[in-house]
Design a protein around this motif. Structure first.
Motif: not given
Lengths: 204, 204
Positions: B139-149
């Motif tokens: 999935x494109x970075x822009x559409x993703x939620x930044x993950x924890x750790x």
């Protein structure tokens, strides 16, 4: 065309003062070499239509043209050897005529101001493109429209000196901010490329 | 904590086979060194809470911990010397206990599978974080939620080999795509850092 001008204030202009066994000792030439690599390389090839200009000691500018480069490898030593070869040809750069060093590499007897004049003119809008300054007070990349034919100016490990800042300020069409952290110049180039590759984080 | 695992399949495990005058000749160790620098360095300092793990020849893993590193410089030669020192201590890495090489640098006798087990377990979700695969089908970075750790896995100049791809696939919590161009691993690390620094291109 995307262009990057990187200021290397402390790099020696005497090629004999550059040791390939101590590239950082040559005025942090390692950082400039990584800027060239970040500018021109993709994973399995070379980008199209990218030029990286290293403004060395405000006296010479070594330019790498991605469309003409041959046999360049992305490691620092390989790029540093090209820079050293370019400086070795400095007596052949007469007036503003370039010395041809190797395919895709040219040396000009031009400081930062003359190089910016050549690329973007006195008004920062031509002939090659528009000057974009990467600056912590600039607008966030995500909010900006990707410019056509941008010419980005970055500094090495030093901040812009007053004369450098003036030369850039008077020509800068706009200022952009890459993020909340201050990045090395080569990392900033990578971020900007990605922003342009994705057409402003719109197209993956 | 952000972690990056970089696969260096061709790097020799014998330190005497690594020449600091020909770092690319050591199985493209230059690329791995730039990955370490892209992982841990900011312009005038070191990032907090970043670890970069180099999985060498599927036999050893050399880990750099940004919170403990001392006197590391970002040039390839400096980082390569640390990797060589780490491999020089390989006889001290017994079982899965690390050999302490220098502040912030450890060597473990672990291939990729064991390293992924240690970081994210068999299910890819712990103990250290969740495995994220950078992949052109993601999935494109822009559409993703930044993950924890997040624990990102990248390959050197080769594609993932079948066994490496399997080790990653079975643990990957998700796949992300950094853009339309295939980037060098170090450039991908820089793009991912910027994405996380800006909290998903939201905060500059």
């Amino acid at each position: 065309m995307r262009q990057f001008v990187v200021i290397g204030r402390d790099v020696p202009t005497d090629p004999d003062a550059i040791s390939l066994s101590d590239i950082p000792g040559a005025g942090r030439l390692d950082l400039l070499c990584r800027c060239v690599s970040a500018g021109v390389f993709l994973s399995h090839g070379i980008r199209e239509s990218v030029r990286v200009h290293l403004a060395i000691a405000d006296e010479f500018t070594v330019s790498f043209d991605s469309d003409a480069l041959r046999h360049l490898h992305p490691d620092e030593r390989n790029v540093a050897a090209r820079v050293r070869d370019a400086l070795d040809a400095r007596d052949e750069a007469i007036g503003h005529m370039p010395a041809d060093v190797s395919p895709g590499v040219e040396l000009r007897r031009m400081g930062l101001d003359a190089t910016l004049d050549r690329l973007v003119g006195a008004d920062g809008r031509g002939p090659d493109g528009t000057l974009v300054q990467l600056h912590e007070d600039g607008a966030p990349l995500i909010d900006a429209e990707p410019p056509e034919d941008p010419v980005f100016v970055l500094s090495d490990h030093h901040d812009f000196a007053p004369d450098e800042a003036a030369a850039v300020d008077e020509r800068a069409d706009r200022r952009l901010r890459v993020g909340p952290e201050l990045l090395h110049a080569d990392h900033a180039i990578t971020v900007v490329h990605n922003w342009l590759d994705t057409d402003g984080y719109a197209s993956y």
